[in-house]
Design a protein around this motif. Structure first.
Motif, short mmCIF file in Angstrom:
data_model
loop_
_atom_site.label_atom_id
_atom_site.label_comp_id
_atom_site.label_asym_id
_atom_site.label_seq_id
_atom_site.Cartn_x
_atom_site.Cartn_y
_atom_site.Cartn_z
N GLY A 133 -26.86 13.56 -85.06
CA GLY A 133 -27.42 13.63 -86.40
C GLY A 133 -27.02 14.90 -87.12
N SER A 134 -27.68 15.13 -88.25
CA SER A 134 -27.43 16.35 -89.03
C SER A 134 -28.58 16.55 -89.99
CB SER A 134 -26.11 16.24 -89.79
OG SER A 134 -26.17 15.19 -90.71
N GLY A 135 -28.63 17.76 -90.53
CA GLY A 135 -29.70 18.07 -91.48
C GLY A 135 -31.06 17.94 -90.83
N LYS A 136 -31.86 16.98 -91.30
CA LYS A 136 -33.20 16.76 -90.75
C LYS A 136 -33.31 15.44 -90.00
CE LYS A 136 -36.07 17.36 -94.23
NZ LYS A 136 -36.98 17.77 -95.31
N LEU A 175 -36.98 15.73 -89.01
CA LEU A 175 -37.66 17.02 -88.87
C LEU A 175 -38.37 17.41 -90.15
CD1 LEU A 175 -34.69 18.90 -87.15
CD2 LEU A 175 -36.65 17.82 -86.02
N LEU A 176 -39.38 18.25 -90.03
CA LEU A 176 -40.07 18.77 -91.21
C LEU A 176 -39.19 19.73 -92.01
CD1 LEU A 176 -43.67 19.41 -89.85
CD2 LEU A 176 -42.96 17.69 -91.52
N GLU A 177 -38.28 20.42 -91.30
CA GLU A 177 -37.36 21.34 -91.96
C GLU A 177 -36.05 21.34 -91.19
OE1 GLU A 177 -38.69 25.56 -90.05
OE2 GLU A 177 -40.04 24.67 -91.53
N GLU A 178 -35.00 21.80 -91.81
CA GLU A 178 -33.71 21.83 -91.15
C GLU A 178 -33.71 22.90 -90.06
OE1 GLU A 178 -30.12 21.71 -93.36
OE2 GLU A 178 -30.93 20.33 -94.86
N GLN A 238 -36.66 22.55 -81.36
CA GLN A 238 -37.71 23.52 -81.64
C GLN A 238 -38.49 23.19 -82.91
OE1 GLN A 238 -35.78 27.34 -81.74
NE2 GLN A 238 -35.86 27.57 -79.52
N VAL A 239 -37.93 22.35 -83.77
CA VAL A 239 -38.54 22.04 -85.06
C VAL A 239 -39.48 20.84 -84.92
CG1 VAL A 239 -38.09 21.44 -87.47
CG2 VAL A 239 -36.49 22.92 -86.25
N GLU A 240 -40.63 20.93 -85.58
CA GLU A 240 -41.61 19.85 -85.54
C GLU A 240 -41.09 18.61 -86.25
OE1 GLU A 240 -46.26 19.06 -86.84
OE2 GLU A 240 -45.46 21.10 -86.85
N TRP A 241 -41.43 17.44 -85.69
CA TRP A 241 -41.01 16.16 -86.26
C TRP A 241 -41.94 15.75 -87.38
CZ3 TRP A 241 -39.72 12.39 -81.65
CH2 TRP A 241 -38.72 12.95 -80.86
#
Length: 84
Positions: free
Chosen positions: A33-36, A60-63, A74-77
């Protein structure tokens, strides 16, 4: 991006996701994937049964800071769905 989890990332459990509301444990091998927007492919344990080539699509909530497996995980879904 298409990346395989390294042995170090697996040892640190960066490839594992427990989806509590469904009682599903996903152990990722590949992240695409990419971005979010990403798809995690690996094996899933559901009610004691193991399913191979299991895929979870998520946003993701943020990139992430970088396009690496660890940075993405590490980023929240924001949301997820199972790919059939």
């Amino acid at each position: 991006m298409k990346a395989y989890f390294t042995e170090e990332e697996k040892a640190a459990d960066w490839n594992k996701v427990l989806i509590e509301e469904d009682d599903v444990l996903v152990e990722g091998e590949v992240l695409e994937g990419s971005g979010k927007h990403y798809i995690l492919t690996g094996k899933a344990t559901i009610e004691g049964e193991i399913y191979h080539d299991f895929q979870v699509e998520f946003e993701l909530l943020e990139e992430p800071e970088a396009e690496t497996c660890q940075a993405v995980m590490q980023v929240e879904w924001d949301w997820y769905d199972y790919v059939c």
